[in-house]
Design an enzyme around this catalytic site. Structure first.
Site, PDB file in Angstrom:
ATOM      1  CG  ASN A 169       1.403  10.523 -34.781  1.00 24.14           C
ATOM      2  OD1 ASN A 169       1.304  10.699 -33.573  1.00 24.14           O
ATOM      3  ND2 ASN A 169       0.997  11.414 -35.674  1.00 24.14           N
ATOM      4  CG  ASP A 279       0.325   3.935 -31.963  1.00 21.19           C
ATOM      5  OD1 ASP A 279      -0.558   3.451 -31.231  1.00 21.19           O
ATOM      6  OD2 ASP A 279       0.864   5.037 -31.753  1.00 21.19           O
ATOM      7  CG  HIS A 283      -3.640  10.957 -34.555  1.00 27.07           C
ATOM      8  ND1 HIS A 283      -4.490  11.983 -34.232  1.00 27.07           N
ATOM      9  CD2 HIS A 283      -4.068   9.883 -33.846  1.00 27.07           C
ATOM     10  CE1 HIS A 283      -5.384  11.557 -33.347  1.00 27.07           C
ATOM     11  NE2 HIS A 283      -5.138  10.277 -33.101  1.00 27.07           N
ATOM     12  CD  GLU A 322      -4.559   3.371 -31.865  1.00 25.95           C
ATOM     13  OE1 GLU A 322      -4.841   3.450 -30.664  1.00 25.95           O
ATOM     14  OE2 GLU A 322      -3.612   3.991 -32.381  1.00 25.95           O
TER      15      GLU A 322
END
Length: 566
Positions: A169, A279, A283, A322
């Site tokens: 990300n 992670d 997003h 996540e």
């Protein structure tokens, strides 16, 4: 061993009388046999030990400050000395095996930005691993590529899988010596407002955290800073050659996300990483993770083919994600805002981190266990969740006294789903450090000294807490029925339940009793699970007993009994 026929006869007579009375009696002093062999590893039942590499164990003090970094960070925001060598040393010492851990999840080990930066809570460094500057090298504060190899190979030699934390990300923050990447690679605004997919994905998580253009399919050149670095290190030609081969083989455009996927896959090809913890999954466009799954899976199959003697099994590559705020109650329908729902399991994930467990753990055992089993064997069948009682960035998990440390273990390690032990859960490591602020409070150094000194914390000796966690986790490790089976309550008081598992030719069954009185041994209902006359073992005490009239009783007077076939 008892050899006298006279003594044996004297023992058998009262034993027979007690069996006829309907109570199974401990016979641990009569037998020296071992319990039945452990079942095969199942990811849905994994006991995952999550550690911040820099905060766990310092195996090599010589690498504590690399790249000119200084010990000038705000409280708990600088590098603290933990490293891969330290983790390896603890594996070799048998720490994880005694604890019943079969997966180690490390924070990202890739090279971080070199400087510190003030993110609003004081000067901070990338000790946590989420501020990447070069995805192709181990951060020198954590060790070397050779030490990474030794860590993974040592884990595998002890039957432990490695879950690597990966970030696509964003890069690390911009500093005076860590430049921003080109605009073709990153966006630096706007800041996310999390109202809908666009304001969650096409934005930066926080100010000065450049967001990778994962939406782009445009061919881009390598960032100049990376080119300069690789040339200085003498590996530019090799890195470019490997990139050319990757893009020629896959046909992917030379877009930013595919560069990073290739770099992540290299860790698998080089070392045999068993899985990724992804992670900030929500997003990024969901399809990115499906693409990563394809690339990672191909790399894992290639590594297994080249290293048949080193692979732990033929299991496929594993990914857990996540998706911040996801709870088991969402099942396969997560609301991204503006009535946009995403089934993240459609995008390469076998599992998602369960952010609701810290709240569900406040409920009764039966309320939580039955609800979780119902969902995992219902709407989530074929997938799982990763439960946690404490975390590196969830402030709701900071108060260890909210639940007692022994109950913490009972709730987490006996709940359906996979279990994430956050380093120090098993030793009552403090999660509320007064001098630190924000999430740094949750990230203190592992309390090895407190364990060695066996101090009192929250009303319990640290070594006793550690032993309790170890017994439950070892039982869990031996029985896929715990995390991956079907739950059913057998008795309300004392609270007793069974778990059964029957998949892929593997069968397993256990009975667990909790909150038993410790003043006297208690008869436990095992009817329908273990037959009359069958010998069973309490994995908590090590005692054995024989079932009679659907019940069993052990000589021990513990509050927990973990019953398995003997």
């Amino acid at each position: 061993m008892i050899q006298s026929p006279r003594i044996l006869k004297a023992i058998r007579l009262p034993l027979l009388a007690l069996l006829m009375a309907g109570v199974g009696v401990s016979c641990s002093h009569l037998e020296s046999e071992k319990p039945s062999a452990a079942k095969p590893f199942v990811w849905d039942n994994a006991s995952v030990y999550f550690l911040i590499t820099d905060r766990f164990n310092n195996g090599n003090p010589a690498n504590d400050l690399a790249y000119g970094r200084k010990a000038d960070g705000a409280p708990l925001r600088g590098f603290a000395g933990g490293d891969l060598a330290g983790v390896t040393a603890k594996i070799k010492s048998g720490y994880f095996e005694k604890l019943g851990v079969n997966v180690i999840w490390t924070t990202p080990i890739v090279e971080q930005i070199h400087a510190g930066t003030d993110e609003g809570t004081g000067k901070s460094y990338g000790f946590h691993g989420y501020w990447a500057s070069d995805w192709t090298r181990v951060d020198a504060n954590l060790g070397t590529m050779d030490e990474m190899r030794e860590f993974v190979e040592t884990a595998h030699a002890h039957g432990i899988r490695v879950l690597m934390d990966v970030v696509i990300n964003h890069t690390g923050p911009v500093t005076e010596i860590d430049p921003v990447w080109p605009a073709s690679w990153v966006r630096t605004s706007p800041t996310c407002t999390y109202k809908d997919p666009k304001t969650t994905i096409d934005c930066t998580l926080v100010k000065n955290l450049p967001d990778i253009r994962t939406d782009s399919n445009e061919n881009v050149e390598l960032p100049p800073a990376l080119v300069k670095k690789w040339k200085a290190e003498g590996r530019y030609d090799q890195e470019v050659k490997e990139l050319d081969e990757f893009f020629a083989k896959t046909g992917y455009p030379r877009a930013p996300r595919f560069y990073i996927m290739k770099w992540h896959a290299d860790w698998i090809k080089k070392f045999g990483i068993d899985g990724f913890r992804v992670d900030t999954a929500k997003h990024t466009e969901p399809g990115v993770w499906k693409e990563l799954s394809v690339v990672a899976s191909a790399a894992f199959e290639e590594w297994k083919a080249k290293n048949p003697s080193k692979k732990l099994s033929d299991d496929p590559f594993f990914m857990t994600g996540e998706v911040y705020g996801y709870g088991i109650g969402h099942e396969k329908k997560y609301d991204m805002g503006a009535n946009t729902y995403v089934n993240w399991f459609d995008y390469g994930f076998h599992s998602l981190i369960n952010f609701s467990f810290v709240y569900d753990a406040k409920k009764s055992y039966e309320e939580t266990f039955s609800a979780y089993s119902g969902r995992l064997n219902g709407g989530l069948q074929g997938y799982s969740v990763l439960n946690y009682i404490a975390s590196h960035d969830d402030g709701n998990s900071h108060d260890r006294e909210r639940l007692q440390p022994l109950e913490n273990a009972n709730k987490l390690l006996l709940a359906p789903g996979a279990a994430q032990i956050y380093y120090g859960d098993e030793t009552s490591r403090d999660l509320l450090i007064k001098e630190a602020t924000g999430d740094a409070q949750l990230r203190s150094f592992m309390n090895w000294d407190e364990l060695a000194k066996n101090i009192d914390k929250h009303g319990f000796k640290v070594a006793d807490v550690h032993e309790h966690w170890s017994k439950l986790a070892r039982f869990r490790q031996a029985h896929p029925a715990i995390g991956a089976g079907v739950h059913q309550m057998l008795q309300e008081k004392p609270y007793t339940f069974k778990r059964t598992y029957d998949k892929s030719g593997v069968t397993d069954k256990v009975v667990v009793a909790l909150d038993l009185p410790t003043t006297a041994a208690t008869a436990i209902d095992v009817q329908g699970v273990f037959a009359n006359g069958q010998k069973v073992r309490d994995a908590y005490s090590g005692n054995t007993a024989v079932v009679a009239n659907g019940k069993v009783q052990f000589a021990s007077k513990n509050a927990v009994v973990l019953i398995e076939q003997f």
